[in-house]
Design a protein around this motif. Structure first.
Motif, PDB file in Angstrom:
ATOM      1  N   MET A   1      10.559  38.156   6.060  1.00  0.00           N
ATOM      2  CA  MET A   1      10.351  38.061   7.398  1.00  0.00           C
ATOM      3  C   MET A   1       8.929  38.422   7.805  1.00  0.00           C
ATOM      4  O   MET A   1       8.217  39.153   7.153  1.00  0.00           O
ATOM      5  N   ASN A   2       8.327  37.665   8.755  1.00  0.00           N
ATOM      6  CA  ASN A   2       7.096  37.919   9.182  1.00  0.00           C
ATOM      7  C   ASN A   2       6.870  39.073  10.217  1.00  0.00           C
ATOM      8  O   ASN A   2       7.374  39.346  11.100  1.00  0.00           O
ATOM      9  N   LEU A   3       5.785  39.937   9.177  1.00  0.00           N
ATOM     10  CA  LEU A   3       5.732  41.248   9.934  1.00  0.00           C
ATOM     11  C   LEU A   3       5.369  41.393  11.241  1.00  0.00           C
ATOM     12  O   LEU A   3       5.460  42.167  12.208  1.00  0.00           O
ATOM     13  N   ASN A   4       4.273  40.577  11.661  1.00  0.00           N
ATOM     14  CA  ASN A   4       3.594  40.363  13.046  1.00  0.00           C
ATOM     15  C   ASN A   4       4.672  40.127  13.992  1.00  0.00           C
ATOM     16  O   ASN A   4       4.682  40.606  15.169  1.00  0.00           O
ATOM     17  N   LYS A   5       5.613  39.120  13.911  1.00  0.00           N
ATOM     18  CA  LYS A   5       6.708  38.851  14.649  1.00  0.00           C
ATOM     19  C   LYS A   5       7.450  40.111  15.200  1.00  0.00           C
ATOM     20  O   LYS A   5       8.080  40.388  16.104  1.00  0.00           O
ATOM     21  N   VAL A   6       7.791  40.930  13.963  1.00  0.00           N
ATOM     22  CA  VAL A   6       8.623  42.139  14.028  1.00  0.00           C
ATOM     23  C   VAL A   6       7.852  43.038  15.329  1.00  0.00           C
ATOM     24  O   VAL A   6       8.308  43.763  15.988  1.00  0.00           O
ATOM     25  N   VAL A   7       6.585  43.271  15.103  1.00  0.00           N
ATOM     26  CA  VAL A   7       5.543  44.069  15.776  1.00  0.00           C
ATOM     27  C   VAL A   7       5.414  43.599  17.251  1.00  0.00           C
ATOM     28  O   VAL A   7       5.873  44.348  18.189  1.00  0.00           O
ATOM     29  N   PHE A   8       5.430  42.260  17.139  1.00  0.00           N
ATOM     30  CA  PHE A   8       5.358  41.640  18.765  1.00  0.00           C
ATOM     31  C   PHE A   8       6.585  41.910  19.318  1.00  0.00           C
ATOM     32  O   PHE A   8       6.669  42.031  20.553  1.00  0.00           O
ATOM     33  N   ALA A   9       7.777  41.875  18.583  1.00  0.00           N
ATOM     34  CA  ALA A   9       8.843  41.896  19.392  1.00  0.00           C
ATOM     35  C   ALA A   9       9.198  43.456  19.739  1.00  0.00           C
ATOM     36  O   ALA A   9       9.843  43.486  20.778  1.00  0.00           O
ATOM     37  N   LEU A  10       8.654  44.310  18.979  1.00  0.00           N
ATOM     38  CA  LEU A  10       8.926  45.744  19.273  1.00  0.00           C
ATOM     39  C   LEU A  10       7.961  45.814  20.471  1.00  0.00           C
ATOM     40  O   LEU A  10       8.161  46.829  21.511  1.00  0.00           O
ATOM     41  N   ILE A  11       6.741  45.403  20.598  1.00  0.00           N
ATOM     42  CA  ILE A  11       5.597  45.507  21.772  1.00  0.00           C
ATOM     43  C   ILE A  11       6.465  45.141  23.118  1.00  0.00           C
ATOM     44  O   ILE A  11       6.410  45.753  24.110  1.00  0.00           O
ATOM     45  N   ALA A  12       7.158  43.712  22.762  1.00  0.00           N
ATOM     46  CA  ALA A  12       7.829  43.123  23.878  1.00  0.00           C
ATOM     47  C   ALA A  12       8.887  44.101  24.439  1.00  0.00           C
ATOM     48  O   ALA A  12       9.083  44.095  25.756  1.00  0.00           O
ATOM     49  N   PHE A  13       9.441  44.549  23.474  1.00  0.00           N
ATOM     50  CA  PHE A  13      10.758  45.566  23.878  1.00  0.00           C
ATOM     51  C   PHE A  13      10.198  46.754  24.607  1.00  0.00           C
ATOM     52  O   PHE A  13      10.800  47.074  25.941  1.00  0.00           O
ATOM     53  N   LEU A  14       9.355  47.375  24.068  1.00  0.00           N
ATOM     54  CA  LEU A  14       8.738  48.601  24.873  1.00  0.00           C
ATOM     55  C   LEU A  14       8.159  48.121  26.463  1.00  0.00           C
ATOM     56  O   LEU A  14       8.353  48.940  27.128  1.00  0.00           O
ATOM     57  N   THR A  15       7.461  47.000  26.483  1.00  0.00           N
ATOM     58  CA  THR A  15       6.947  46.582  27.651  1.00  0.00           C
ATOM     59  C   THR A  15       8.279  46.614  28.623  1.00  0.00           C
ATOM     60  O   THR A  15       7.972  46.927  29.891  1.00  0.00           O
ATOM     61  N   ALA A  16       9.307  45.678  28.145  1.00  0.00           N
ATOM     62  CA  ALA A  16      10.297  45.474  29.030  1.00  0.00           C
ATOM     63  C   ALA A  16      11.046  46.885  29.187  1.00  0.00           C
ATOM     64  O   ALA A  16      11.365  47.140  30.425  1.00  0.00           O
ATOM     65  N   ALA A  17      11.082  47.794  28.194  1.00  0.00           N
ATOM     66  CA  ALA A  17      11.723  49.134  28.588  1.00  0.00           C
ATOM     67  C   ALA A  17      10.980  49.927  29.682  1.00  0.00           C
ATOM     68  O   ALA A  17      11.665  50.537  30.549  1.00  0.00           O
ATOM     69  N   PHE A  18       9.620  49.954  29.670  1.00  0.00           N
ATOM     70  CA  PHE A  18       8.773  50.372  30.820  1.00  0.00           C
ATOM     71  C   PHE A  18       9.134  49.825  32.263  1.00  0.00           C
ATOM     72  O   PHE A  18       9.441  50.707  33.082  1.00  0.00           O
ATOM     73  N   PHE A  19       9.558  48.520  32.289  1.00  0.00           N
ATOM     74  CA  PHE A  19       9.758  48.119  33.495  1.00  0.00           C
ATOM     75  C   PHE A  19      11.084  48.535  34.113  1.00  0.00           C
ATOM     76  O   PHE A  19      11.504  48.496  35.159  1.00  0.00           O
TER      77      PHE A  19
END
Length: 459
Positions: A1-19
């Motif tokens: 699995m591409n580690l970058n994609k996992v990191v991007f998914a985590l950042i996207a989840f945290l951004t969405a969680a903030f909103f």
């Protein structure tokens, strides 16, 4: 699995969680923000590694049809002037997102599924660029010839009318392809030819006041030029920031510049180039205007394609019936049947679809309902959502087919920017997308045949 994609998914989840902490934010809005963050980060990371051409319509759809409506719904929608000018969304957020969010998600699935099943998809693009460089060794004059033909066709467009003008337009596209051929060749004077081609392209956009084509060509061609190069993350994000800021500035001055060049307003002693530079300098000198909600509304409104789709949702079927696939089938037919045999075939530009699906008459400017708006106008909510899956699959499967053809003719990848120039946009309609895509493919095939048949050149 591409580690970058996992990191991007985590950042996207945290951004969405903030909103989720923001009052009155709908779940579809929050998820759309998360999706946009993920695809934006993944797109920026892919620079130099892959040619993710279909990430462009995905990002545009999320930005123009989800993020901009969020801004309008939460900031401008109840403003009296906005309502009077009919720039409000016009329908409830529940109804809008009930169609738009799943429609975009289905389009994304359609565009992403075939590449995910192709293990060597990314590697094919890198191999194609390597093959192109090898093939063009000692053939730098090919690019120069295409640049010259493109420049001549650009000049001739001003003196040609009727259907021949479109043919001249297609031939003028050789200027863009010639720049790419020259860039990947080993021509000794390639730097000066590249500069000359870039200057002509910019001056052409400046003279006509039409910058959309310039932006898309720069994006599509730039991603090709960077493919296979080692670029640091700092350079990637810096490039993305500069690009977005340039588009924001350009969008904010476009209306004023057209008023000067098209309608003769402003200082008559100042050249078009001088007027353009003055407008850009004024915007940069006043960064505060980008934080003023009132001053930013015209720019937000121009980016907000969702406003037009909402008008379609409001108009159909309340005041006009569903088209039941009529406009889509007509778009397919119009692509293959010449106007000589079908004099009243549909015209591109949005006039007919805007009148039929929104009730608005547009004159003197271009405005269109987007593929999502046309999908709903034909098939309703469920049918429109399902249609967007096939719409996405169409483009992704076409690229898979073209990449298989690259093995025989690697230089076909240099034609991608003009093949997909108009079809990856969101603010058009299905007629424009299919018409330009199929006609551009026919044009490229004819150019390849003519070059081989009459000039003995294997482009």
């Amino acid at each position: 699995m591409n580690l970058n994609k996992v990191v991007f998914a985590l950042i996207a989840f945290l951004t969405a969680a903030f909103f989720t902490t923001v009052d009155k934010m709908r779940m579809e809005e929050i998820m759309a923000i998360g999706l946009f963050v993920y695809f934006l980060l993944d797109f920026i990371d892919s620079i130099g590694k892959n040619y993710n051409i279909l990430d462009i319509p995905i990002l545009l759809a999320l930005f123009q049809c989800m993020l901009m409506p969020i801004v309008v719904y939460h900031i401008y929608n109840d403003d009296t002037l906005v309502i009077a000018l009919k720039y409000d969304m016009g329908i409830t957020a529940e109804r809008y997102y009930g169609f738009m969010f799943p429609a975009i998600v289905m389009m994304i699935i359609g565009m992403k599924l075939p590449p995910l099943l192709q293990v060597s998809y990314q590697q094919k693009f890198l191999q194609a660029i390597h093959s192109v460089k090898h093939y063009l060794v000692g053939k730098g004059n090919m690019g120069v010839l295409l640049i010259v033909i493109g420049i001549v066709a650009n000049v001739m467009r001003d003196f040609i009318g009727g259907s021949m003008q479109y043919i001249a337009y297609l031939i003028s596209m050789l200027l863009y392809v010639g720049v790419l051929y020259t860039y990947f060749s080993d021509h000794k004077q390639r730097f000066w030819y590249l500069v000359s081609g870039a200057v002509v392209i910019f001056l052409q956009a400046l003279r006509k006041g039409v910058f959309g084509e310039l932006v898309y060509v720069l994006l599509l061609a730039g991603l090709l030029m960077l493919l296979g190069k080692k670029i640091s993350n700092l350079q990637k994000y810096g490039l993305a920031f500069v690009g977005f800021f340039a588009i924001l500035i350009l969008q904010s001055v476009k209306a004023d510049y057209r008023a000067i060049t098209w309608r003769g307003q402003g200082n008559q002693e100042q050249s078009n180039t001088g007027a353009f530079v003055t407008l850009i300098a004024d915007r940069i000198a006043e960064p505060g205007r980008f934080f003023d909600l009132d001053l930013m509304f015209p720019t937000v409104n121009r980016f907000n394609q969702g406003m037009i789709v909402a008008k379609v949702l409001d108009h159909v079927p309340n005041r006009a019936p569903y088209a039941e696939g009529e406009t889509i089938f007509k778009s397919l037919a119009a692509t293959f049947v010449p106007r000589l045999l079908w004099p009243d075939k549909p015209m591109s530009g949005g006039h007919e679809n805007m009148l039929r699906f929104t009730g608005f008459v547009i004159e003197g400017y271009s405005m269109n309902i987007s593929p999502m708006g046309e999908a709903y106008g034909n098939y309703g909510v469920e049918g429109g959502i399902f249609f967007m899956l096939f719409y996405g699959l169409l483009f992704s499967l076409l690229i898979v087919v073209l990449m298989n053809y690259v093995k025989k003719r690697p230089t076909i990848i240099l034609w991608f920017p003009i093949l997909f120039l108009n079809s990856i946009q969101i603010e058009t309609d299905i007629l424009m997308c299919l018409n330009s895509l199929i006609k551009n493919m026919i044009f490229v095939a004819v150019v390849f045949w003519a070059a081989d048949r009459f000039l003995r050149l294997k482009l």
